[in-house]
Structure formats: C-alpha cells, structure tokens
Design a protein around this motif. Structure first.
Motif, PDB file in Angstrom:
ATOM      1  N   MET A   1       0.824  -1.204   0.000  1.00 29.12           N
ATOM      2  CA  MET A   1       0.000   0.000   0.000  1.00 29.12           C
ATOM      3  C   MET A   1       0.862   1.260   0.000  1.00 29.12           C
ATOM      4  O   MET A   1       0.506   2.263  -0.615  1.00 29.12           O
ATOM      5  CB  MET A   1      -0.918   0.011   1.224  1.00 29.12           C
ATOM      6  N   ARG A   2       1.997   1.197   0.663  1.00 29.52           N
ATOM      7  CA  ARG A   2       2.870   2.371   0.689  1.00 29.52           C
ATOM      8  C   ARG A   2       3.637   2.537  -0.620  1.00 29.52           C
ATOM      9  O   ARG A   2       4.174   3.603  -0.894  1.00 29.52           O
ATOM     10  CB  ARG A   2       3.850   2.269   1.862  1.00 29.52           C
ATOM     11  N   ALA A   3       3.670   1.470  -1.415  1.00 26.74           N
ATOM     12  CA  ALA A   3       4.401   1.529  -2.681  1.00 26.74           C
ATOM     13  C   ALA A   3       3.513   1.923  -3.860  1.00 26.74           C
ATOM     14  O   ALA A   3       4.014   2.276  -4.923  1.00 26.74           O
ATOM     15  CB  ALA A   3       5.054   0.176  -2.976  1.00 26.74           C
ATOM     16  N   ILE A   4       2.189   1.850  -3.668  1.00 30.90           N
ATOM     17  CA  ILE A   4       1.245   2.141  -4.753  1.00 30.90           C
ATOM     18  C   ILE A   4       0.624   3.520  -4.523  1.00 30.90           C
ATOM     19  O   ILE A   4       0.152   3.810  -3.420  1.00 30.90           O
ATOM     20  CB  ILE A   4       0.132   1.079  -4.800  1.00 30.90           C
ATOM     21  N   PRO A   5       0.603   4.395  -5.521  1.00 28.52           N
ATOM     22  CA  PRO A   5      -0.032   5.704  -5.353  1.00 28.52           C
ATOM     23  C   PRO A   5      -1.505   5.562  -4.993  1.00 28.52           C
ATOM     24  O   PRO A   5      -2.208   4.686  -5.517  1.00 28.52           O
ATOM     25  CB  PRO A   5       0.143   6.358  -6.732  1.00 28.52           C
TER      26      PRO A   5
ATOM     27  N   VAL B   1      -3.968   5.399  -7.861  1.00 25.05           N
ATOM     28  CA  VAL B   1      -4.103   4.097  -8.520  1.00 25.05           C
ATOM     29  C   VAL B   1      -5.074   3.215  -7.742  1.00 25.05           C
ATOM     30  O   VAL B   1      -5.928   2.532  -8.327  1.00 25.05           O
ATOM     31  CB  VAL B   1      -2.733   3.415  -8.649  1.00 25.05           C
ATOM     32  N   VAL B   2      -4.964   3.226  -6.422  1.00 26.05           N
ATOM     33  CA  VAL B   2      -5.872   2.439  -5.582  1.00 26.05           C
ATOM     34  C   VAL B   2      -7.308   2.902  -5.779  1.00 26.05           C
ATOM     35  O   VAL B   2      -8.238   2.097  -5.921  1.00 26.05           O
ATOM     36  CB  VAL B   2      -5.471   2.556  -4.094  1.00 26.05           C
ATOM     37  N   LEU B   3      -7.507   4.205  -5.792  1.00 26.93           N
ATOM     38  CA  LEU B   3      -8.845   4.772  -5.952  1.00 26.93           C
ATOM     39  C   LEU B   3      -9.465   4.388  -7.289  1.00 26.93           C
ATOM     40  O   LEU B   3     -10.614   3.920  -7.355  1.00 26.93           O
ATOM     41  CB  LEU B   3      -8.775   6.292  -5.820  1.00 26.93           C
ATOM     42  N   VAL B   4      -8.711   4.565  -8.361  1.00 23.83           N
ATOM     43  CA  VAL B   4      -9.221   4.257  -9.699  1.00 23.83           C
ATOM     44  C   VAL B   4      -9.487   2.753  -9.836  1.00 23.83           C
ATOM     45  O   VAL B   4     -10.486   2.338 -10.440  1.00 23.83           O
ATOM     46  CB  VAL B   4      -8.218   4.743 -10.772  1.00 23.83           C
ATOM     47  N   TRP B   5      -8.618   1.940  -9.264  1.00 29.19           N
ATOM     48  CA  TRP B   5      -8.794   0.486  -9.352  1.00 29.19           C
ATOM     49  C   TRP B   5     -10.069   0.050  -8.642  1.00 29.19           C
ATOM     50  O   TRP B   5     -10.843  -0.763  -9.162  1.00 29.19           O
ATOM     51  CB  TRP B   5      -7.581  -0.227  -8.759  1.00 29.19           C
ATOM     52  N   ILE B   6     -10.305   0.582  -7.450  1.00 30.93           N
ATOM     53  CA  ILE B   6     -11.505   0.211  -6.695  1.00 30.93           C
ATOM     54  C   ILE B   6     -12.769   0.663  -7.429  1.00 30.93           C
ATOM     55  O   ILE B   6     -13.767  -0.070  -7.504  1.00 30.93           O
ATOM     56  CB  ILE B   6     -11.452   0.812  -5.278  1.00 30.93           C
ATOM     57  N   TYR B   7     -12.727   1.844  -7.981  1.00 34.20           N
ATOM     58  CA  TYR B   7     -13.936   2.395  -8.600  1.00 34.20           C
ATOM     59  C   TYR B   7     -14.236   1.776  -9.966  1.00 34.20           C
ATOM     60  O   TYR B   7     -15.401   1.542 -10.301  1.00 34.20           O
ATOM     61  CB  TYR B   7     -13.802   3.910  -8.741  1.00 34.20           C
ATOM     62  N   PHE B   8     -13.191   1.474 -10.735  1.00 32.99           N
ATOM     63  CA  PHE B   8     -13.409   0.985 -12.095  1.00 32.99           C
ATOM     64  C   PHE B   8     -13.187  -0.517 -12.246  1.00 32.99           C
ATOM     65  O   PHE B   8     -13.884  -1.176 -13.027  1.00 32.99           O
ATOM     66  CB  PHE B   8     -12.506   1.733 -13.085  1.00 32.99           C
ATOM     67  N   ALA B   9     -12.197  -1.084 -11.546  1.00 31.07           N
ATOM     68  CA  ALA B   9     -11.862  -2.495 -11.740  1.00 31.07           C
ATOM     69  C   ALA B   9     -12.711  -3.431 -10.893  1.00 31.07           C
ATOM     70  O   ALA B   9     -13.124  -4.491 -11.374  1.00 31.07           O
ATOM     71  CB  ALA B   9     -10.381  -2.724 -11.446  1.00 31.07           C
TER      72      ALA B   9
ATOM     73  N   ALA C   1     -10.741   3.486  -0.582  1.00 24.90           N
ATOM     74  CA  ALA C   1      -9.392   3.634  -1.138  1.00 24.90           C
ATOM     75  C   ALA C   1      -8.479   4.398  -0.192  1.00 24.90           C
ATOM     76  O   ALA C   1      -7.331   3.997   0.050  1.00 24.90           O
ATOM     77  CB  ALA C   1      -9.468   4.343  -2.491  1.00 24.90           C
ATOM     78  N   LEU C   2      -8.970   5.497   0.351  1.00 27.41           N
ATOM     79  CA  LEU C   2      -8.154   6.285   1.272  1.00 27.41           C
ATOM     80  C   LEU C   2      -7.853   5.506   2.546  1.00 27.41           C
ATOM     81  O   LEU C   2      -6.753   5.581   3.089  1.00 27.41           O
ATOM     82  CB  LEU C   2      -8.868   7.598   1.606  1.00 27.41           C
ATOM     83  N   THR C   3      -8.831   4.739   3.028  1.00 26.11           N
ATOM     84  CA  THR C   3      -8.612   3.937   4.238  1.00 26.11           C
ATOM     85  C   THR C   3      -7.557   2.862   4.002  1.00 26.11           C
ATOM     86  O   THR C   3      -6.661   2.659   4.833  1.00 26.11           O
ATOM     87  CB  THR C   3      -9.928   3.290   4.694  1.00 26.11           C
ATOM     88  N   LEU C   4      -7.663   2.166   2.883  1.00 29.14           N
ATOM     89  CA  LEU C   4      -6.668   1.138   2.567  1.00 29.14           C
ATOM     90  C   LEU C   4      -5.270   1.729   2.498  1.00 29.14           C
ATOM     91  O   LEU C   4      -4.291   1.099   2.929  1.00 29.14           O
ATOM     92  CB  LEU C   4      -7.013   0.469   1.226  1.00 29.14           C
ATOM     93  N   HIS C   5      -5.175   2.932   1.965  1.00 26.10           N
ATOM     94  CA  HIS C   5      -3.875   3.580   1.798  1.00 26.10           C
ATOM     95  C   HIS C   5      -3.352   4.153   3.113  1.00 26.10           C
ATOM     96  O   HIS C   5      -2.225   3.844   3.539  1.00 26.10           O
ATOM     97  CB  HIS C   5      -4.004   4.686   0.759  1.00 26.10           C
ATOM     98  N   ILE C   6      -4.160   4.975   3.781  1.00 25.98           N
ATOM     99  CA  ILE C   6      -3.708   5.666   4.997  1.00 25.98           C
ATOM    100  C   ILE C   6      -3.486   4.688   6.144  1.00 25.98           C
ATOM    101  O   ILE C   6      -2.568   4.872   6.959  1.00 25.98           O
ATOM    102  CB  ILE C   6      -4.732   6.742   5.414  1.00 25.98           C
ATOM    103  N   SER C   7      -4.282   3.625   6.234  1.00 28.10           N
ATOM    104  CA  SER C   7      -4.135   2.677   7.342  1.00 28.10           C
ATOM    105  C   SER C   7      -2.768   2.004   7.329  1.00 28.10           C
ATOM    106  O   SER C   7      -2.248   1.614   8.387  1.00 28.10           O
ATOM    107  CB  SER C   7      -5.243   1.619   7.295  1.00 28.10           C
ATOM    108  N   ALA C   8      -2.175   1.855   6.151  1.00 33.01           N
ATOM    109  CA  ALA C   8      -0.829   1.273   6.081  1.00 33.01           C
ATOM    110  C   ALA C   8       0.183   2.179   6.766  1.00 33.01           C
ATOM    111  O   ALA C   8       1.091   1.710   7.470  1.00 33.01           O
ATOM    112  CB  ALA C   8      -0.438   1.045   4.618  1.00 33.01           C
TER     113      ALA C   8
END
Length: 221
Positions: free
Chosen positions: A62-66, A69-77, A95-102
């Motif tokens: 999570m700290r290595a991925i912008p 990218v996480v936000l767009v992946w969750i919303y579109f993929a 997306a923000l929770t997955l990222h910030i929690s790391a």
C-alpha cells in the motif's frame, strides 16, 4: 490583469456544500484508518508469524502504490471483477482507508517498539497479562510519542481527499474545478481553494504540536 472573486461569492453555498463533503470524507477516513491501522500494527507485532508476513506485505504494498491508482482500481476495476459497484463517495473512503491505514500501522508499530523492553518485563514480573501490558503500559506512552506523526497523517488525509475529484465525488476541489471552468477565473478560484486548505490544516497541525509539547513528558521512559 484584474482579479474577479465574484464567482466565489456567487457560488458560496455550492462551495460550502463541497467543503462539507470534504470534511465528512476526511473524518470517516481518519476514523477507519486509525482503527484499521492500529489493528494491523497489533496483529503484526503480536500475531502469528505467518500473519505478520502477510500484513507486512500488505503494508509495504500500500505504501508503494499511489493512492490515485488504488482509488481508480476500486472504482473501475472492482465492479468489472465482482459485479459490485461502489458509489463514488464510498469508493473514496475505502481507497483512502486502505492507503492511509498502512501508514498508521507503521506509526503505531514504531511507537510500540520504542517502549523499552524493561517495562514489559516489569509488567510480567507483576503478573500482568500480555493484553494488560499493552493496554496499560505500552500504549499510553506510545500514543503520546505517535502524536507528531499523527499530526502529519491528519494533514495528508485531508489533502488526499482532493484526489476523489477524479471519480466525481462532489467534494471541495471538484466543485472548485467546476466553478473555475464555468467562470473562466481559475486563478481566483484555485487561490481561494489553496487558502481554504491552509486555514483548515495549519491551525490543526499547530494545535497537535502544541498539545504534544504539553504531554510529551508522559511518553518519556
């Protein structure tokens, strides 16, 4: 060049509504990230080794991925893969929770590991259980030591909510972009947006820093 701030005044209610969305998104993200990050850190430190390895991989990934990218992946993929569509607001929260929690997990881990082992041994000598030692000895001191880092994460979280504009979450930055495009006054609009973020974040970080200075002695050991 003559500046014209009238579009801001004419659309003040529209902007205020966007600011409310930004603050609500920030609050939900901060709360969920604090809970998830703390749980991740505790499980990584005190859980079985196989779980610690999995969580380490997740945190480092999570700290290595912008976050974009996480936000767009969750919303579109995710809808393509699972058939479940996230509303834009909740996709941004997730997306923000997955990222910030790391990042929270690393802050909590560093805070806990900064406590001297002698205090843990003393707690065991007094007959305290592992959970009691963590709750009554380790965390009270570690939380104080974490305050400066949490102040930085507060700023990062609120600023990162602006990324939600790419999936049309009607937060403050998205509405600022709309007004700038309609009024043809981007300098005035985005200068105002910059000042709003500054007015929100600067006093908050200074308040946390001031509070830390008052309670820093509680974290010394």
């Amino acid at each position: 060049m003559e500046l014209d701030f009238s579009p801001l005044w004419d659309n003040r209610q529209y902007l205020l509504g966007g600011l409310g969305v930004t603050l609500w998104l920030s609050v939900l993200t901060l709360l969920s990230s604090a809970l998830a990050g703390t749980a991740l850190a505790l499980l990584r430190l005190y859980g079985p080794r196989w779980l610690a390895l999995l969580l380490t991989f997740y945190i480092d990934s999570m700290r290595a991925i912008p976050v974009l990218v996480v936000l767009v992946w969750i919303y579109f993929a995710v809808p393509v893969l699972s058939g479940f569509n996230f509303p834009p607001f909740w996709a941004a929260v997730l997306a923000l929770t997955l990222h910030i929690s790391a990042y929270v997990a690393e802050v909590v881990r560093a805070g806990i590991e900064s406590i001297r082992p002698g205090q843990i041994r003393a707690g065991r000598a007094l007959g305290m259980s592992g959970a009691q030692i963590v709750r009554k000895v380790v965390l009270p001191q570690a939380l104080v030591r974490m305050l400066p880092a949490f102040g930085s994460l507060l700023s990062v979280t609120i600023k990162d909510t602006a990324i939600a504009t790419v999936i049309a979450v009607p937060e403050f930055m998205k509405r600022s972009e709309t007004i700038a495009g309609q009024s043809y006054h981007p300098i005035e609009v985005f200068t105002f947006a910059m000042l709003v973020y500054f007015v929100i974040l600067f006093p908050g970080t200074r308040l946390i820093d001031s509070f830390y200075k008052r309670v820093a002695h509680l974290g010394r050991s």
